[in-house]
Design a protein around this motif. Structure first.
Motif, PDB file in Angstrom:
ATOM      1  N   ARG A   1      -5.665  -0.930  -4.399  1.00  0.00           N
ATOM      2  CA  ARG A   1      -5.691  -1.993  -3.392  1.00  0.00           C
ATOM      3  C   ARG A   1      -7.064  -2.046  -2.739  1.00  0.00           C
ATOM      4  NH1 ARG A   1      -1.724  -2.425  -5.706  1.00  0.00           N
ATOM      5  NH2 ARG A   1       0.443  -2.551  -5.000  1.00  0.00           N
TER       6      ARG A   1
ATOM      7  N   VAL B   1       0.850  -1.183   0.000  1.00  0.00           N
ATOM      8  CA  VAL B   1       0.000   0.000   0.000  1.00  0.00           C
ATOM      9  C   VAL B   1       0.886   1.234   0.000  1.00  0.00           C
ATOM     10  CG1 VAL B   1      -1.744   1.299   1.284  1.00  0.00           C
ATOM     11  CG2 VAL B   1      -1.852  -1.205   1.202  1.00  0.00           C
TER      12      VAL B   1
ATOM     13  N   VAL C   1      -7.350   3.256  -2.092  1.00  0.00           N
ATOM     14  CA  VAL C   1      -7.438   2.014  -1.328  1.00  0.00           C
ATOM     15  C   VAL C   1      -8.855   1.849  -0.790  1.00  0.00           C
ATOM     16  CG1 VAL C   1      -6.573   0.738   0.669  1.00  0.00           C
ATOM     17  CG2 VAL C   1      -5.006   2.145  -0.697  1.00  0.00           C
TER      18      VAL C   1
END
Length: 281
Positions: free
Chosen positions: A153, A63, A69
């Motif tokens: 992500r 990350v 995300v």
């Protein structure tokens, strides 16, 4: 509580990798992540760092501070508070909530999911002292226009057992796959059962799943297994609690005397797998 050095190096585990990955190399933790982990705003959350290893976990999931995300089923906000600090300045954090239309949910739960979606951006902004526009949220039944294919992500933290026991796993993982960019990845942290644990213990009802089953499930649903970390392993956990993972901290359900609480506290939180998967073309 010891603060992290900005140059700290974390040796990620190298044992027992399945698939094409044979070993994991030491990974340098991003200075911005180390600073977020050490931020005074996390003072109340920091006690669980010893069990949850957020620096090592997020570094293993690769990350980065400028990424978009998604955190699936953010719940109490423990990871949201950290991710808000880390991603708020340059990235984007999105709360991804259950599809509330599932028959597994009653009316109260459905209303709670909708309310959570509405409140999430403001809550994370307040927790992290970051602009609210850095954060957003939606439930997976109503993906907003333009969101598909935009996530770097998605994190699924200790939630796969609920997806399986509520019969949501196929739908939700497929929906998350559509949100990811072509090279996007899903990071999964999950309570880990023993490899030979019976199905009755690993159907999600006890909180524990077999690592091999999770890997196979993700592969069947369009992902390539990248590798695993042992950052969240706990060899003290026998992973055979009759009442499930909630016997252990932080829940300690049923622990009515100090001696039992002390024994469970000495064991700590559950043994957990930490797995990374890439979206397969």
């Amino acid at each position: 509580m010891r603060r992290l050095s900005l140059a700290v190096m974390v040796a990620l585990a190298t044992a027992s990798l399945a698939g094409p990955v044979a070993a994991q190399k030491a990974t340098t933790i991003d200075p911005a992540l180390a600073a977020a982990v050490a931020d005074p705003l996390r003072e109340k959350d920091r006690a669980r760092d010893v069990y949850r290893k957020p620096d090592q976990t997020l570094a293993f999931f690769q990350v980065g501070p400028t990424m978009k995300v998604g955190e699936y089923a953010p719940g109490g906000g423990w990871y949201s508070r950290l991710l808000g600090l880390y991603l708020g300045p340059k990235g984007k954090l999105v709360g991804l909530f259950f599809d509330p239309n599932s028959p597994a949910f009653g009316d109260k739960m459905k209303a709670g999911i909708r309310e959570g979606v509405t409140k999430y951006p403001g809550e994370v902004a307040g927790w992290s002292n970051q602009p609210a526009e850095r954060f957003s949220a939606f439930a997976l039944d109503t993906v907003p226009e333009g969101e598909k294919g935009t996530f770097d992500r998605i994190l699924v933290m200790r939630m796969m057992h609920n997806l399986l026991r509520w019969n949501l796993a196929d739908h939700e993982i497929k929906a998350m796959r559509e949100l990811l960019k072509p090279d996007g990845m899903i990071g999964i942290e999950q309570h880990r059962a023993k490899p030979d644990a019976p199905y009755a213990f690993t159907d999600g009802s006890k909180g524990y799943l077999r690592e091999a089953d999770v890997i196979k499930f993700m592969e069947v649903n369009g992902f390539t297994f990248v590798g695993k970390s042992e950052a969240n392993a706990n060899q003290k956990d026998p992973a055979n609690w009759p009442e499930g993972v909630w016997t252990l901290p932080p829940s300690m359900d049923g622990a009515k005397d100090d001696a039992t609480k002390a024994r469970l506290t000495a064991i700590g939180e559950s043994d957990r797998m930490t797995l990374l998967f890439r979206k397969r073309p």
